[in-house]
Write a protein that holds these residues in place. Structure first.
Motif, PDB file in Angstrom:
ATOM      1  N   THR A  43       0.844  -1.184   0.000  1.00 49.74           N
ATOM      2  CA  THR A  43       0.000   0.000   0.000  1.00 49.74           C
ATOM      3  C   THR A  43       0.890   1.247   0.000  1.00 49.74           C
ATOM      4  OG1 THR A  43      -1.615  -1.188   1.340  1.00 49.74           O
ATOM      5  CG2 THR A  43      -1.847   1.202   1.220  1.00 49.74           C
ATOM      6  N   VAL A  44       0.613   2.185  -0.906  1.00 47.12           N
ATOM      7  CA  VAL A  44       1.463   3.369  -1.019  1.00 47.12           C
ATOM      8  C   VAL A  44       0.608   4.603  -1.199  1.00 47.12           C
ATOM      9  CG1 VAL A  44       3.341   2.053  -2.071  1.00 47.12           C
ATOM     10  CG2 VAL A  44       1.675   3.166  -3.515  1.00 47.12           C
ATOM     11  N   SER A  45       1.242   5.758  -1.220  1.00 47.28           N
ATOM     12  CA  SER A  45       0.564   7.002  -1.533  1.00 47.28           C
ATOM     13  C   SER A  45       1.028   7.483  -2.900  1.00 47.28           C
ATOM     14  CB  SER A  45       0.867   8.051  -0.456  1.00 47.28           C
ATOM     15  OG  SER A  45       0.381   7.623   0.786  1.00 47.28           O
ATOM     16  N   LEU A  46       0.107   7.877  -3.773  1.00 50.93           N
ATOM     17  CA  LEU A  46       0.246   8.359  -5.155  1.00 50.93           C
ATOM     18  C   LEU A  46       1.600   8.125  -5.789  1.00 50.93           C
ATOM     19  CD1 LEU A  46      -0.902   9.798  -7.579  1.00 50.93           C
ATOM     20  CD2 LEU A  46      -0.302  11.964  -6.548  1.00 50.93           C
ATOM     21  N   CYS A  47       1.748   7.062  -6.542  1.00 49.78           N
ATOM     22  CA  CYS A  47       3.051   6.811  -7.120  1.00 49.78           C
ATOM     23  C   CYS A  47       3.002   5.849  -8.283  1.00 49.78           C
ATOM     24  CB  CYS A  47       4.021   6.266  -6.076  1.00 49.78           C
ATOM     25  SG  CYS A  47       3.707   4.555  -5.699  1.00 49.78           S
ATOM     26  N   VAL A  48       4.148   5.792  -8.970  1.00 51.40           N
ATOM     27  CA  VAL A  48       4.398   4.770  -9.982  1.00 51.40           C
ATOM     28  C   VAL A  48       5.486   3.873  -9.410  1.00 51.40           C
ATOM     29  CG1 VAL A  48       5.119   4.320 -12.348  1.00 51.40           C
ATOM     30  CG2 VAL A  48       3.859   6.422 -11.810  1.00 51.40           C
ATOM     31  N   LEU A  49       5.221   2.564  -9.431  1.00 52.31           N
ATOM     32  CA  LEU A  49       6.182   1.609  -8.881  1.00 52.31           C
ATOM     33  C   LEU A  49       7.027   1.015  -9.998  1.00 52.31           C
ATOM     34  CD1 LEU A  49       7.364  -0.331  -6.732  1.00 52.31           C
ATOM     35  CD2 LEU A  49       5.391  -1.815  -7.108  1.00 52.31           C
ATOM     36  N   TYR A  50       8.353   0.970  -9.770  1.00 52.82           N
ATOM     37  CA  TYR A  50       9.279   0.341 -10.691  1.00 52.82           C
ATOM     38  C   TYR A  50      10.003  -0.795  -9.964  1.00 52.82           C
ATOM     39  CZ  TYR A  50       8.730   4.527 -13.591  1.00 52.82           C
ATOM     40  OH  TYR A  50       8.216   5.546 -14.362  1.00 52.82           O
ATOM     41  N   THR A  51      10.266  -1.877 -10.680  1.00 49.55           N
ATOM     42  CA  THR A  51      11.078  -2.965 -10.144  1.00 49.55           C
ATOM     43  C   THR A  51      12.356  -3.064 -10.959  1.00 49.55           C
ATOM     44  OG1 THR A  51      10.023  -4.613 -11.584  1.00 49.55           O
ATOM     45  CG2 THR A  51       9.031  -4.239  -9.424  1.00 49.55           C
ATOM     46  N   GLN A  52      13.375  -3.659 -10.366  1.00 48.74           N
ATOM     47  CA  GLN A  52      14.692  -3.706 -11.008  1.00 48.74           C
ATOM     48  C   GLN A  52      15.116  -5.148 -11.249  1.00 48.74           C
ATOM     49  OE1 GLN A  52      18.304  -2.592  -8.751  1.00 48.74           O
ATOM     50  NE2 GLN A  52      18.680  -1.074 -10.340  1.00 48.74           N
ATOM     51  N   GLY A  53      15.563  -5.431 -12.473  1.00 53.16           N
ATOM     52  CA  GLY A  53      16.062  -6.756 -12.803  1.00 53.16           C
ATOM     53  C   GLY A  53      17.432  -6.995 -12.207  1.00 53.16           C
ATOM     54  N   VAL A  54      17.732  -8.246 -11.874  1.00 47.11           N
ATOM     55  CA  VAL A  54      19.019  -8.581 -11.267  1.00 47.11           C
ATOM     56  C   VAL A  54      20.150  -8.472 -12.276  1.00 47.11           C
ATOM     57  CG1 VAL A  54      20.358 -10.419 -10.176  1.00 47.11           C
ATOM     58  CG2 VAL A  54      17.979 -10.072  -9.527  1.00 47.11           C
ATOM     59  N   GLU A  55      19.929  -8.985 -13.473  1.00 47.01           N
ATOM     60  CA  GLU A  55      21.008  -9.046 -14.450  1.00 47.01           C
ATOM     61  C   GLU A  55      21.279  -7.689 -15.086  1.00 47.01           C
ATOM     62  OE1 GLU A  55      21.227 -12.315 -17.147  1.00 47.01           O
ATOM     63  OE2 GLU A  55      19.843 -13.532 -15.973  1.00 47.01           O
ATOM     64  N   THR A  56      20.219  -7.001 -15.530  1.00 49.91           N
ATOM     65  CA  THR A  56      20.414  -5.758 -16.285  1.00 49.91           C
ATOM     66  C   THR A  56      20.471  -4.525 -15.396  1.00 49.91           C
ATOM     67  OG1 THR A  56      18.024  -5.439 -16.560  1.00 49.91           O
ATOM     68  CG2 THR A  56      19.168  -6.779 -18.217  1.00 49.91           C
ATOM     69  N   LYS A  57      19.908  -4.620 -14.187  1.00 47.70           N
ATOM     70  CA  LYS A  57      19.792  -3.481 -13.277  1.00 47.70           C
ATOM     71  C   LYS A  57      18.919  -2.374 -13.857  1.00 47.70           C
ATOM     72  CE  LYS A  57      22.019  -4.864  -9.699  1.00 47.70           C
ATOM     73  NZ  LYS A  57      21.305  -5.067  -8.430  1.00 47.70           N
ATOM     74  N   GLN A  58      18.138  -2.696 -14.877  1.00 50.44           N
ATOM     75  CA  GLN A  58      17.246  -1.708 -15.479  1.00 50.44           C
ATOM     76  C   GLN A  58      15.929  -1.667 -14.721  1.00 50.44           C
ATOM     77  OE1 GLN A  58      16.903  -2.897 -19.591  1.00 50.44           O
ATOM     78  NE2 GLN A  58      18.740  -1.766 -20.196  1.00 50.44           N
ATOM     79  N   TRP A  59      15.371  -0.465 -14.599  1.00 51.01           N
ATOM     80  CA  TRP A  59      14.084  -0.304 -13.942  1.00 51.01           C
ATOM     81  C   TRP A  59      12.971  -0.476 -14.971  1.00 51.01           C
ATOM     82  CZ3 TRP A  59      13.888  -0.182  -8.833  1.00 51.01           C
ATOM     83  CH2 TRP A  59      15.015   0.253  -8.117  1.00 51.01           C
ATOM     84  N   ARG A  60      11.918  -1.167 -14.586  1.00 49.93           N
ATOM     85  CA  ARG A  60      10.769  -1.272 -15.465  1.00 49.93           C
ATOM     86  C   ARG A  60       9.510  -0.980 -14.661  1.00 49.93           C
ATOM     87  NH1 ARG A  60       9.899  -7.780 -16.618  1.00 49.93           N
ATOM     88  NH2 ARG A  60       9.608  -8.433 -14.453  1.00 49.93           N
ATOM     89  N   GLU A  61       8.564  -0.338 -15.318  1.00 52.52           N
ATOM     90  CA  GLU A  61       7.345   0.053 -14.628  1.00 52.52           C
ATOM     91  C   GLU A  61       6.527  -1.173 -14.273  1.00 52.52           C
ATOM     92  OE1 GLU A  61       3.317   2.717 -15.343  1.00 52.52           O
ATOM     93  OE2 GLU A  61       5.185   3.286 -16.372  1.00 52.52           O
ATOM     94  N   PHE A  62       6.097  -1.230 -13.018  1.00 58.75           N
ATOM     95  CA  PHE A  62       5.298  -2.354 -12.539  1.00 58.75           C
ATOM     96  C   PHE A  62       3.814  -1.990 -12.456  1.00 58.75           C
ATOM     97  CE2 PHE A  62       3.273  -4.964  -9.301  1.00 58.75           C
ATOM     98  CZ  PHE A  62       3.683  -6.241  -9.658  1.00 58.75           C
ATOM     99  N   GLY A  63       3.532  -0.757 -12.034  1.00 58.52           N
ATOM    100  CA  GLY A  63       2.135  -0.364 -11.901  1.00 58.52           C
ATOM    101  C   GLY A  63       1.992   1.049 -11.391  1.00 58.52           C
ATOM    102  N   ARG A  64       0.749   1.544 -11.448  1.00 63.11           N
ATOM    103  CA  ARG A  64       0.446   2.906 -11.004  1.00 63.11           C
ATOM    104  C   ARG A  64      -0.778   2.894 -10.108  1.00 63.11           C
ATOM    105  NH1 ARG A  64       0.919   6.350 -16.734  1.00 63.11           N
ATOM    106  NH2 ARG A  64       2.845   5.367 -17.463  1.00 63.11           N
TER     107      ARG A  64
END
Length: 572
Positions: free
Chosen positions: A33-54
């Protein structure tokens, strides 16, 4: 917002599965549970952030409380990095660059879960690389975000059921049948996976099987209407069991309990096709069905149980002279050595479950100044009264300093450091604390008998032991300490639980030289057993988790809101 934009926002929260290392089965799912945000998760290999949800958008408030949650797979053994970006929505566009960036924060899922009551409060900052894109103010604090995690209830339910059968087909020439049942859950692709096998009941056509308990997730993966297939066999000694017949049901049907709806005809399709007068090959009846919510690892963590981490490092001479590049203790200014990598891989995950982040760090197998006596239990920071180091970085600093002051010697004795942690664990057996000892070593153990005795004694206590072997030595003897196949014993006494996990680090080294990936693989394997070992201790002692504190309610008043509005305008 327009319907298409809302649909876009809703879809984004379900597009991706949070799975940092592909193919894992999560320990459980948690709801964030969060307050107004876009959540990003990070891959282990690439370390790139990708959008998970809003989250959804709430108009005209500085203290939004959002309904939409994020459902994430939780893995204790992985560092699951999260990023939360907050925006002030100015238009109907789903393009984030069209809106005002307010701030962001970083954490791990373990940090949220491991915080008191699984509730984490983080300051929001406006960071340089984002502010260039979104017009933020570098380094400015932009308020607070409150993150809470809750385990989804269907992850913890276990069903207990009992069946009997009547008039099963006779399959044995000299007797009746020796029936048993095999349960399968259906998969998304139409295939079936075995999830339970009953015991064999000898020489009867009317067996009554013992009650059995199975996690609901294993039975139907949380989908109550998913098909469950049950096959009935006649057991044969040579393994060529004779098929009697099968039937299908579902969790929802079984949950009705003993009734006319839970009497199933056992059908042998081949036999039915051959015989016109075929009716069935017997019936199976559900005698009883009950569901209980079992306590999980997260129940104890949320109830306040702390995990205490201790590291013990091998300072024997077989590691080589630390000043030479061939040494396992060599301090390369450009990359971590194997000891430091193993320490960071495990420690950075476990530290999320310890509130004060103060960890005892020990060494063994060295001669200590000023008299050169050999010690197998010395504090890396040199302070016998207080061997605690501040965080993982504090342990690494103490480790580096020890290499400059002690003389590598020998032999490789584990029992002293195992007994050291056992003494602390013995003093706190009420479930409020659990102890994890990480031993990093390069060689074959010298005090096997004493170590085995220490482990057998430690199996009665709230503790687990991880042993990581570094270098190219043969570690065959270490496998004996890892009781996966044969439970360890000492002086004729078996260990109550399996509390040791041993792995050689070389098996996890990435061939391309990606040390981050190597560390992630190591941590995943050595930490995967900790939650089950933790639960096995709590169950064996009948310890229930403390109730979690009540949910947090923001203490906002009209005056608070007005003041917050002024502060937010001034800061951001």
């Amino acid at each position: 917002m327009e319907g298409d934009v809302v649909d876009k926002l809703e879809d984004m929260s379900s597009v991706y599965d949070f799975d940092p290392i592909t193919g894992n089965i999560p320990a459980t799912k948690v709801e964030i549970t969060v307050s107004l945000c876009v959540l990003y998760t990070q891959g282990v290999e690439t370390k790139q952030w990708r959008e998970f949800g809003r989250t959804e958008v709430i108009d005209n408030t500085l203290n939004p409380d959002f309904v939409r949650k994020y459902i994430l797979d939780y893995f204790f053994e992985e560092k699951q990095s999260l990023r939360f970006d907050l925006y002030d929505v100015d238009s109907k566009s789903p393009d984030l660059s069209k809106h005002d960036f307010l701030g962001q924060t970083f954490c791990t899922l373990g940090e949220i879960v491991g915080s008191p009551a699984s509730r984490l409060e983080k300051s929001l900052g406006s960071y340089c690389f984002v502010s260039l894109l979104h017009r933020g103010i570098p380094g400015k604090k932009c308020g607070t975000i409150i993150l809470s995690a809750e385990e989804l209830s269907n992850c913890r339910d276990s069903a207990t059921m009992q069946f009997c059968a009547n008039k099963l087909d006779k399959k044995d020439f000299f007797g009746k049948s020796d029936p048993f049942m095999v349960f399968y859950r259906s998969n998304e692709d139409g295939t079936f996976t075995i999830c339970h096998k009953t015991e064999v009941v000898k020489n009867t056509l009317n067996p009554v099987w013992q009650p059995f308990t199975i996690p609901v997730r294993a039975l139907c993966n949380g989908d109550y209407d998913r098909t469950i297939k049950v096959e009935v066999y006649d057991w044969d000694r040579d393994g060529s069991h004779d098929f009697i017949g099968d039937f299908t049901t579902s969790y929802r049907e079984l949950a009705r309990g003993q009734s006319q709806f839970n009497v199933y005809e056992v059908i042998n399709t081949k036999k039915k096709m051959k015989k016109k007068k075929y009716v069935n090959s017997g019936t199976v009846t559900l005698l009883s069905f009950s569901v209980e919510s079992e306590f999980t690892f997260l129940d104890y963590i949320k109830g306040g149980t702390q995990i205490n981490f201790t590291v013990a490092i091998d300072f024997t001479a077989s590691n080589g002279n630390p000043s030479q590049s061939t040494s396992l203790h060599y301090m390369n200014p450009y990359q971590l050595n194997a000891y430091a990598m193993a320490l960071k891989a495990v420690g950075e995950i476990i530290q999320d479950y310890d509130s004060d982040k103060m960890f005892p760090a020990l060494g063994f197998g060295a001669k200590l100044p000023p008299d050169g006596h050999v010690s197998h239990e010395f504090p890396l920071n040199g302070n016998i009264e207080n061997p605690y180091c501040n965080g993982i970085e504090g342990i690494l600093e103490a480790y580096h300093q020890s290499l400059k002051t002690v003389q590598l010697y020998g032999p490789t004795n584990f029992a002293p450091v195992v007994n050291h942690v056992a003494r602390y664990a013995a003093a706190v057996q009420d479930g409020s604390q659990y102890f994890v000892l990480l031993i990093i070593t390069d060689g074959v153990i010298s005090d096997m008998a004493q170590t085995k005795e220490a482990i057998v004694n430690g199996a009665k206590l709230p503790m687990s032991i991880i042993i990581v072997g570094v270098g190219q030595a043969e570690f065959d003897a270490m496998v004996e300490l890892d009781g996966d196949d044969i439970r360890i014993s000492s002086r004729g006494k078996l260990a109550e639980r399996d509390i040791v996990q041993f792995v050689p680090f070389r098996d996890y080294m990435d061939r391309t030289g990606n040390h981050v990936l190597s560390m992630a693989r190591l941590a995943k394997d050595v930490l995967a057993e900790i939650p089950d070992q933790f639960i096995s201790y709590m169950k064996s002692r009948g310890i229930k988790p403390n109730p979690a504190p009540p949910p947090y309610t923001p203490p906002w008043t009209h005056t608070d809101l007005k003041l917050a509005s002024q502060l937010f305008t001034e800061d951001c």
